[in-house]
Design a protein around this motif. Structure first.
Motif, PDB file in Angstrom:
ATOM      1  N   ALA C  11       0.832  -1.200   0.000  1.00  0.00           N
ATOM      2  CA  ALA C  11       0.000   0.000   0.000  1.00  0.00           C
ATOM      3  C   ALA C  11       0.872   1.257   0.000  1.00  0.00           C
ATOM      4  N   ASP C  12       1.887   1.283   0.834  1.00  0.00           N
ATOM      5  CA  ASP C  12       2.726   2.476   0.960  1.00  0.00           C
ATOM      6  C   ASP C  12       4.195   2.051   1.046  1.00  0.00           C
ATOM      7  N   PRO C  13       4.870   1.950  -0.099  1.00  0.00           N
ATOM      8  CA  PRO C  13       6.253   1.458  -0.106  1.00  0.00           C
ATOM      9  C   PRO C  13       7.183   2.260   0.798  1.00  0.00           C
ATOM     10  N   LYS C  14       7.003   3.570   0.834  1.00  0.00           N
ATOM     11  CA  LYS C  14       7.890   4.393   1.661  1.00  0.00           C
ATOM     12  C   LYS C  14       7.717   4.036   3.134  1.00  0.00           C
ATOM     13  N   LYS C  15       6.486   3.815   3.527  1.00  0.00           N
ATOM     14  CA  LYS C  15       6.221   3.446   4.920  1.00  0.00           C
ATOM     15  C   LYS C  15       6.846   2.093   5.258  1.00  0.00           C
ATOM     16  N   GLU C  18      10.432   2.643   5.880  1.00  0.00           N
ATOM     17  CA  GLU C  18      10.636   3.242   7.202  1.00  0.00           C
ATOM     18  C   GLU C  18      10.449   2.216   8.319  1.00  0.00           C
ATOM     19  N   GLU C 307       4.444  -7.057   9.004  1.00  0.00           N
ATOM     20  CA  GLU C 307       3.164  -6.559   8.482  1.00  0.00           C
ATOM     21  C   GLU C 307       2.158  -7.713   8.350  1.00  0.00           C
TER      22      GLU C 307
END
Lengths: 312, 312, 312
Positions: C11-15, C18, C307
């Motif tokens: 959903a959010d690769p940057k997250k 991190e 996750e």
């Protein structure tokens, strides 16, 4: 201890044996030590005792274990520097070892002598590249010319007997194929470090490398070595002089019950695996202390890894 | 329980099934039991379900697991007594098993029938040497003539159905190569011990050994066995009489949806791996309870090892 | 996350990057999360980094790990639907995967492109059957056309540098045998998702599939791509157009120190294993960040499995 490859890596061998015996008495006493620590055991050659006893030792210390059979699970490694890697080697040992040492806290590695090139084997090229490139301590699980965990287990086994200055016969044994000299070399080196009375018996042409003969009497008469021995350590190895050769028929070197009667109620020792009725007769093996040696492999590995966890 | 090799090793099979169902309801309830305990799983033959379900079962009990593929990771074992070991076998089973049993608390071992020598296979020579030489309990992970963890999982699966005295059809199935008789033998023996109503259907010449036919009706008409059955257990095996042979074409023994319509809304069972459209048609497999059986492999192994941890 | 096979599953690769960096700072902070959870890593192909880093990641999360080398330890799987399984495949992938997913909480699977049939490889037939039949989340440990854990580790490595919009050169590299396109495809796709400035250099005929060229500039002049680059990602792959071919001599594509001088003090990257002096010269490798990438493989796998444990 940053590496465990020979008795020379050990500051105080007797103290290490005593530590192993304490661990044998309380195997799980240091389970907190290995918390969040991982050992990676890398095998370039087959193994049964070493594989399982080192796993058990690590688990006794509370460590996680990863086992990697590099030839089955991975690919061939390049050990030469500076070459254009356009052959069948997919990865250089530099990268492989550097990477593995990022994934664990101790590396164990098993490699055998090729028995083709004496200088290469005796330079411990593979083991030394592991040590050179690893960022974590390295334990030899047997190398080209030594088998220090086996020797440490042997020392524990002899030490346990309580005999103060044991008389030890090391005897060459027959075999169907040329074997590395590692176990014999290593045992002689450790036993000499303990200052024990060692007589080596072997057929002419089977002397180990000179560096392993310090403090060792040599005879070519097996009976002379066995006479009055408290321990009889048998092992086959191929020739150092005619490197890797196993010439002639030497079946008369098989250790029999009759030969054992020359000893001082001597205990028969062998690192295993052992070819029955070739290296030693059934009854010799059945009355031996080979299982004690095998059991002590756990505490040999455990004492070494404990030291590494505490002092690195 | 010092060994788990057949239903004859189990004092109360029904109680063991009930213990397994309790573990299925609370898999992690006994995690303290396996603290500092290790199981070593030794494979002389390939395995998927047994390998993974037994590992899972051990971990559910809080045990450590070591897996040893003896042919890949080790060397060939000698099983004969008194021989001069100058061939290709590097170690005698005596030493190998005695040593491994020093490194763990339970040994699991997997071996298949060679299908060359009936007497040798039916003497369970390999399994029995493991039992004889091990100082810790031994679990069969399938042996030459039985597969008791599979059968226990099958019993759990049938027992779960709640049918009081189920009518069970065991049917021989076609295959491309001669298979051992272990799964069929073992299922018949366990189902008979539960006193269930068992009819075995197979082509002439495919009867199991007489010892496995106690309490079993035999027919050579597949439809006769399937008629009114609550469960249909299919499995291919080679001939016991013409030992290891798989003669002729028997494609008409494939279990189809049409044949299943003869049953009492019967559930199709198989130990897996299963060759689709040879042993049974796609739709039979897709409507089967083979996955329940496979899942119950965990709790079969867990109930056996729990018993061993508690009573040794 | 029910599956991790490409950047499109995230959903959010940057997250996710991190999250991986938080895990790198505190690897054992979430050890309770994996309690009584098991990951099964299934290898249809060899692996070193993926095998060990994913194990380490799982152990960092407190999970148990089972490793299964299906070709060595098991048997061949059938991937076709509806066939009569009378050949050399002993089990259908349907049963194998359904069963394994009963024994664990996450499945990892490694498979390579066959490089014989482009449509088959690009349909990700094997990976997709694992996903279709598994009842638990599936992590790709490299598939026919992508290597998402490698790419995630690469993203972490670049992200760590702190360069806001890095200029990245991806360069094709020479090799002795045709390799899959997976690593190159996957890197391009992930880097594009981060919106970075990507120039791909390769010889004519070596373009990846069009779907992997979105957001990517292409040149056939290596120097053009390297000019001013902050990162140089090298990788060999076989042709997509002339599928699986590796025509001609391309030794002039080897990355040398001289070529690296065209960059903006650029860092050399590679997924490893790397053939030294073929893909890149010794000095380029020795001054590279390939070890950082390899280390970040742990935290890539750990962030993904974390996750999955939290959200399934």
């Amino acid at each position: 201890m940053k590496q465990f490859t020979s008795v020379h890596d050990v500051a105080d061998p007797k103290k290490l044996v005593e530590s192993a015996l304490e661990l044998k008495a309380s195997p799980y006493a240091h389970k907190a030590l290995g918390k969040n620590k991982t050992v990676c055991l890398i095998f370039l050659n087959p193994s049964l005792r070493t594989r399982l006893s080192t796993q058990k030792a690590a688990m006794n210390l509370g460590m996680e274990v990863m086992v990697f059979d590099i030839n089955e699970d991975g690919w061939k490694l390049e050990f030469e520097d500076g070459v254009v890697m356009n052959g069948d080697k997919a990865e250089h040992v530099k990268e492989a070892v550097r990477v593995v040492s990022l994934y664990c806290d101790i590396i164990g590695v098993r490699t055998f002598a090729g028995l083709q090139n004496r200088e290469e084997d005796y330079a411990e090229r593979i083991l030394n590249q592991f040590i050179q490139h690893s960022s974590v301590p390295v334990v030899s699980l047997e190398s080209a010319i030594r088998h220090p965990l086996q020797s440490l287990a042997d020392m524990i086994t002899i030490y346990e007997s309580g005999i103060v200055r044991p008389k030890i016969a090391v005897t060459w044994a027959p075999h169907v194929k040329p074997l590395p000299q590692a176990v014999g070399n290593s045992f002689l080196e450790w036993a000499a470090a303990f200052g024990w009375d060692i007589t080596l018996a072997n057929p002419k042409g089977y002397n180990p490398a000179p560096e392993f003969l310090r403090g060792v009497k040599v005879t070519h008469e097996q009976a002379e070595a066995l006479d009055g021995a408290d321990f009889v350590y048998a092992k086959s190895w191929s020739s150092y002089d005619r490197y890797g050769k196993l010439p002639g028929d030497n079946a008369d070197w098989t250790v029999t019950q009759e030969k054992m009667s020359l000893t001082n109620n001597g205990k028969f020792m062998h690192c295993l695996p052992l070819r029955r009725n070739l290296v030693a007769s059934d009854s010799v093996v059945d009355n031996s202390i080979v299982l004690k040696q095998a059991e002590n492999r756990i505490f040999a590995a455990q004492s070494v890894m404990k030291e590494m966890l505490e002092n690195n």
